[in-house]
Design an enzyme around this catalytic site. Structure first.
Site, PDB file in Angstrom:
ATOM      1  N   GLY A  86     -55.904  53.315  83.031  1.00  0.00           N
ATOM      2  CA  GLY A  86     -56.937  54.322  82.817  1.00  0.00           C
ATOM      3  C   GLY A  86     -56.971  55.379  83.896  1.00  0.00           C
ATOM      4  O   GLY A  86     -55.946  55.887  84.355  1.00  0.00           O
ATOM      5  N   ARG A  92     -47.271  57.255  80.576  1.00  0.00           N
ATOM      6  CA  ARG A  92     -47.172  56.301  79.468  1.00  0.00           C
ATOM      7  C   ARG A  92     -45.855  56.463  78.715  1.00  0.00           C
ATOM      8  O   ARG A  92     -45.341  55.498  78.149  1.00  0.00           O
ATOM      9  CB  ARG A  92     -48.364  56.475  78.527  1.00  0.00           C
ATOM     10  CG  ARG A  92     -49.635  55.841  79.079  1.00  0.00           C
ATOM     11  CD  ARG A  92     -50.807  56.031  78.169  1.00  0.00           C
ATOM     12  NE  ARG A  92     -51.939  55.215  78.610  1.00  0.00           N
ATOM     13  CZ  ARG A  92     -53.188  55.387  78.213  1.00  0.00           C
ATOM     14  NH1 ARG A  92     -53.469  56.348  77.340  1.00  0.00           N
ATOM     15  NH2 ARG A  92     -54.147  54.609  78.649  1.00  0.00           N
ATOM     16  N   GLY A 126     -58.677  49.700  79.194  1.00  0.00           N
ATOM     17  CA  GLY A 126     -59.539  48.833  78.406  1.00  0.00           C
ATOM     18  C   GLY A 126     -58.907  47.490  78.111  1.00  0.00           C
ATOM     19  O   GLY A 126     -59.560  46.440  78.173  1.00  0.00           O
TER      20      GLY A 126
END
Length: 399
Positions: free
Chosen positions: A356, A41, A380
């Site tokens: 995820g 990330r 999500g």
């Protein structure tokens, strides 16, 4: 998409201007050492940060990490992230030890053109996640004071109605960062007119977490392959015993109804790896999906299922994958996830990994990330986008 993007902001000129960037730096940390175990990330936001630095902006980065309870908690500090971000940018990242307090103000005020600061965890302030509009707005006012423009590059958080995502854009000129723009462009291909055959692979632990996306996708896909812990509730709905496997008893009837409506689109495991315990060294065997011993639990899909899923994927032109096929963190139960992931990479399809645990599995298993068309940073968020929900962060950018 009717949203201004980073290129629009850069064209206006950002040299010497403070730009507040909402990033998603919610990386996993080793509980013992506090070290980052997956920096995916952080790497994902580098194109946006690099462009702003090169253009001479004073870059103020904010993010959350974990789920602290609205107060400082050392185990959720972003300090390790500041160090890693500095390494990747090859430049110091100035770290503020609070979010909007004295340290944050001093750190931001001291920035020179082309320098980067990272504020401490946004969720150390209860205003970030508050459901009270006034409390959230007051925190957004303090954050917005650090910027003359706002860039949202935190796709993993756009489904949250949080101050830094939903309220700050109303207070500053705002644009989508490179990552958010790419994520929305990719997911729009899946919700529009995807090239067919369109195959979706879903895994993970709970049917309840994926029910809405199954309902939304079932009319649109050609095949829906289901593995992971959620498959056992479907197998139970078919009348099979599942031993001590993960089971959502209250969802069995729902799964039965989905199977009845699916018109053969849903493909379930035909064999599973069943173990004596949930442990990396547990005794285990591959058994038929309709023959799981009463004292054992399924922890992975078996080789026959991998072969069947591979065949179903072979002619696909569009593939979306979200959720591992088994407990991939344990080598004995990683074969299913690896097998299906490799099958996806060998298709001629446009392939999307839905963030995820799926994205984590790609990296943990050492698979070549470039062999997938796109790896989302927001599990999500990507699911809610495919469900057709309005995402607060995207709606805020459109206003």
């Amino acid at each position: 998409m009717s949203i201004r993007n980073l290129d629009d902001l850069l064209a206006e000129g950002v040299s010497g201007r403070r730009v507040l960037v909402r990033a998603d730096l919610n990386v996993p940390l080793d509980k013992q050492t506090g070290e980052i175990t997956d920096d995916g990330r952080i790497r994902a936001v580098l194109p946006t940060l690099g462009a702003l630095v090169q253009a001479g902006a004073k870059v103020v980065v904010c993010s959350h990490l974990g789920r602290p309870k609205g107060a400082p908690d050392p185990q959720y500090s972003l300090r390790p992230v500041a160090g890693r971000l500095g390494e990747l940018l090859d430049a110091p990242v100035h770290f503020a030890t609070d979010t909007v307090g004295e340290s944050a103000r001093a750190t931001v005020d001291a920035l020179a053109d082309g320098q980067v600061a990272l504020l401490e965890n946004l969720r150390f302030n209860k205003g970030e996640t508050s459901k009270d509009d006034a409390e959230r707005g007051a925190f957004a006012d303090q954050l917005a004071a650090f910027g003359e423009a706002y860039v949202d590059d935190a796709f993993g958080a756009v489904h949250r109605k949080h101050a830094s995502v939903h309220d700050v854009p109303a207070r500053l000129p705002h644009v989508a960062g490179r990552l958010v723009l790419r994520e929305v462009e990719v997911l729009s291909r899946l919700t529009g007119e995807p090239e067919r055959p369109y195959v979706v692979v879903l895994g993970g632990s709970k049917v309840s977490d994926k029910l809405a996306v199954i309902e939304a996708l079932l009319p649109k896909v050609d095949r829906l392959l289901i593995g992971g812990g959620m498959c056992f509730t479907f197998l139970k709905a078919q009348g099979h015993e599942v031993g001590t496997s993960l089971l959502e008893e209250e969802m069995v009837e729902t799964c039965g109804n989905l199977l009845a409506r699916a018109d053969g689109k849903i493909l379930l495991p035909v064999d599973v790896v069943a173990a004596d315990a949930f442990a990396p060294d547990a005794a285990h065997d591959t058994v038929p999906a309709d023959g799981i011993p009463s004292h054992r639990l399924g922890l992975d899909i078996g080789p026959e299922t991998v072969a069947g899923f591979t065949a179903a994927l072979s002619g696909a032109r569009t593939v979306f994958w979200n959720g591992p096929m088994g407990v991939f963190e344990m080598p004995a139960f990683a074969g299913g996830t690896r097998g299906v992931a490799e099958a996806i990479t060998k298709t001629d399809a446009f392939t999307v990994v839905g963030g995820g645990d799926s994205a984590a599995a790609v990296r943990a298993l050492g698979l070549d990330e470039s062999s997938f068309g796109h790896i989302s940073t927001g599990g999500g968020a990507s699911l809610e986008y495919l469900e057709g929900k309005t995402l607060p962060g995207i709606a805020a950018l459109e206003n």
